[in-house]
Design a protein around this motif. Structure first.
Motif, PDB file in Angstrom:
ATOM      1  N   ARG A 100      -4.584  31.898  21.398  1.00 54.29           N
ATOM      2  CA  ARG A 100      -3.136  32.017  21.557  1.00 54.29           C
ATOM      3  C   ARG A 100      -2.422  30.815  20.943  1.00 54.29           C
ATOM      4  O   ARG A 100      -1.359  30.952  20.326  1.00 54.29           O
ATOM      5  CB  ARG A 100      -2.778  32.146  23.043  1.00 54.29           C
ATOM      6  CG  ARG A 100      -3.222  33.456  23.679  1.00 54.29           C
ATOM      7  CD  ARG A 100      -2.599  33.638  25.057  1.00 54.29           C
ATOM      8  NE  ARG A 100      -3.155  34.805  25.735  1.00 54.29           N
ATOM      9  CZ  ARG A 100      -4.099  34.749  26.663  1.00 54.29           C
ATOM     10  NH1 ARG A 100      -4.602  33.580  27.035  1.00 54.29           N
ATOM     11  NH2 ARG A 100      -4.553  35.854  27.236  1.00 54.29           N
ATOM     12  N   SER A 101      -3.020  29.640  21.112  1.00 47.51           N
ATOM     13  CA  SER A 101      -2.427  28.430  20.530  1.00 47.51           C
ATOM     14  C   SER A 101      -2.433  28.501  19.011  1.00 47.51           C
ATOM     15  O   SER A 101      -1.442  28.165  18.349  1.00 47.51           O
ATOM     16  CB  SER A 101      -3.202  27.198  21.011  1.00 47.51           C
ATOM     17  OG  SER A 101      -2.699  26.024  20.405  1.00 47.51           O
ATOM     18  N   LEU A 102      -3.559  28.955  18.449  1.00 47.41           N
ATOM     19  CA  LEU A 102      -3.657  29.109  16.994  1.00 47.41           C
ATOM     20  C   LEU A 102      -2.661  30.148  16.501  1.00 47.41           C
ATOM     21  O   LEU A 102      -2.025  29.974  15.448  1.00 47.41           O
ATOM     22  CB  LEU A 102      -5.082  29.518  16.607  1.00 47.41           C
ATOM     23  CG  LEU A 102      -6.176  28.476  16.818  1.00 47.41           C
ATOM     24  CD1 LEU A 102      -7.548  29.080  16.532  1.00 47.41           C
ATOM     25  CD2 LEU A 102      -5.943  27.266  15.929  1.00 47.41           C
ATOM     26  N   SER A 103      -2.530  31.226  17.253  1.00 50.35           N
ATOM     27  CA  SER A 103      -1.596  32.288  16.866  1.00 50.35           C
ATOM     28  C   SER A 103      -0.165  31.767  16.861  1.00 50.35           C
ATOM     29  O   SER A 103       0.631  32.093  15.964  1.00 50.35           O
ATOM     30  CB  SER A 103      -1.733  33.472  17.824  1.00 50.35           C
ATOM     31  OG  SER A 103      -0.813  34.491  17.479  1.00 50.35           O
ATOM     32  N   THR A 104       0.171  30.945  17.857  1.00 53.73           N
ATOM     33  CA  THR A 104       1.521  30.368  17.920  1.00 53.73           C
ATOM     34  C   THR A 104       1.790  29.493  16.708  1.00 53.73           C
ATOM     35  O   THR A 104       2.853  29.575  16.088  1.00 53.73           O
ATOM     36  CB  THR A 104       1.685  29.549  19.216  1.00 53.73           C
ATOM     37  OG1 THR A 104       1.499  30.412  20.342  1.00 53.73           O
ATOM     38  CG2 THR A 104       3.066  28.918  19.275  1.00 53.73           C
ATOM     39  N   ASP A 105       0.815  28.644  16.366  1.00 47.63           N
ATOM     40  CA  ASP A 105       0.980  27.777  15.184  1.00 47.63           C
ATOM     41  C   ASP A 105       1.083  28.606  13.908  1.00 47.63           C
ATOM     42  O   ASP A 105       1.844  28.265  12.997  1.00 47.63           O
ATOM     43  CB  ASP A 105      -0.204  26.807  15.070  1.00 47.63           C
ATOM     44  CG  ASP A 105      -0.131  25.686  16.086  1.00 47.63           C
ATOM     45  OD1 ASP A 105       0.953  25.457  16.646  1.00 47.63           O
ATOM     46  OD2 ASP A 105      -1.180  25.048  16.331  1.00 47.63           O
TER      47      ASP A 105
END
Length: 210
Positions: A100-105
């Motif tokens: 999810r963090s990677l997707s946000t970035d």
């Protein structure tokens, strides 16, 4: 004996010419017959028979190989059609958090925030350590001297990925960037390749769908 010549040639001369032509024709016929017999001998020779047998064997092998391939493809297709669908594998919660963090970035555009400015400064210092205030982005493999737009498809993740690689693997990154310089046989756009790799990994991890 008193016959006049016709067209400047006497009857005797014409007869001689006709006889010579007839003899020549006989020789041609004899040569043709001999050649035909020779061809027949060669065609019936053991070598030609072996070639024929070898060709037949190769043909049978190719046919067998093709049939085997078709059968295997058919079996694979049949197995796929009758395969029982398995439940989707759910990653552990820690992995989901990272994704999810990677997707946000990945979906966050680069804006002039302090964090993004710091990342750009770090990348600029790597590309041109002699003058950090003038990074010379093209030297690092960017298309223009304003690289922010080139991260449009990868967002902040593309920038973070390049900074991480250049800081974590500085020696390798430096070697790669030096090798990609223009006017060299190994030239390629170092930064653009890095951005494209980020896009590929994002596609594998389905970051757009999260």
């Amino acid at each position: 004996d008193n016959c006049e010549s016709v067209g400047g040639s006497s009857p005797g001369h014409i007869v001689n010419v006709l006889e010579s032509a007839e003899n020549f024709a006989d020789k041609v016929d004899a040569t043709a017959i001999a050649a035909t017999r020779k061809i027949e001998e060669v065609m019936s020779s053991e070598a030609v028979q072996k070639i024929g047998q070898k060709s037949i064997a190769v043909g049978k092998s190719i046919t067998k190989l093709w049939s085997t391939g078709v059968a295997k493809v058919g079996n694979i297709k049949s197995n796929m059609e009758h395969r029982v669908p398995q439940a989707a594998v759910v990653p552990p919660s820690e992995a989901l958090t990272v994704l999810r963090s990677l997707s946000t970035d990945f979906t966050t555009k680069i804006t002039p925030t302090p964090e993004n400015k710091d990342l750009l400064k770090k990348l600029g210092s790597f590309i041109n350590p002699a003058s950090p205030t003038s990074p010379q982005w093209k030297r690092g493999g960017f298309i223009s001297e304003s690289p922010v737009n080139e991260f449009a498809k990868t967002g902040v993740l593309g920038l973070k990925s390049l900074v991480y690689f250049t800081e974590r693997y500085t020696h390798k990154a430096t070697t790669m960037m030096e090798a990609q310089r223009p006017c060299t046989s190994s030239h390629y756009p170092f930064a653009i390749v890095g951005i494209n790799l980020t896009m590929m990994l994002a596609d594998v991890l389905s970051l757009k769908e999260r």
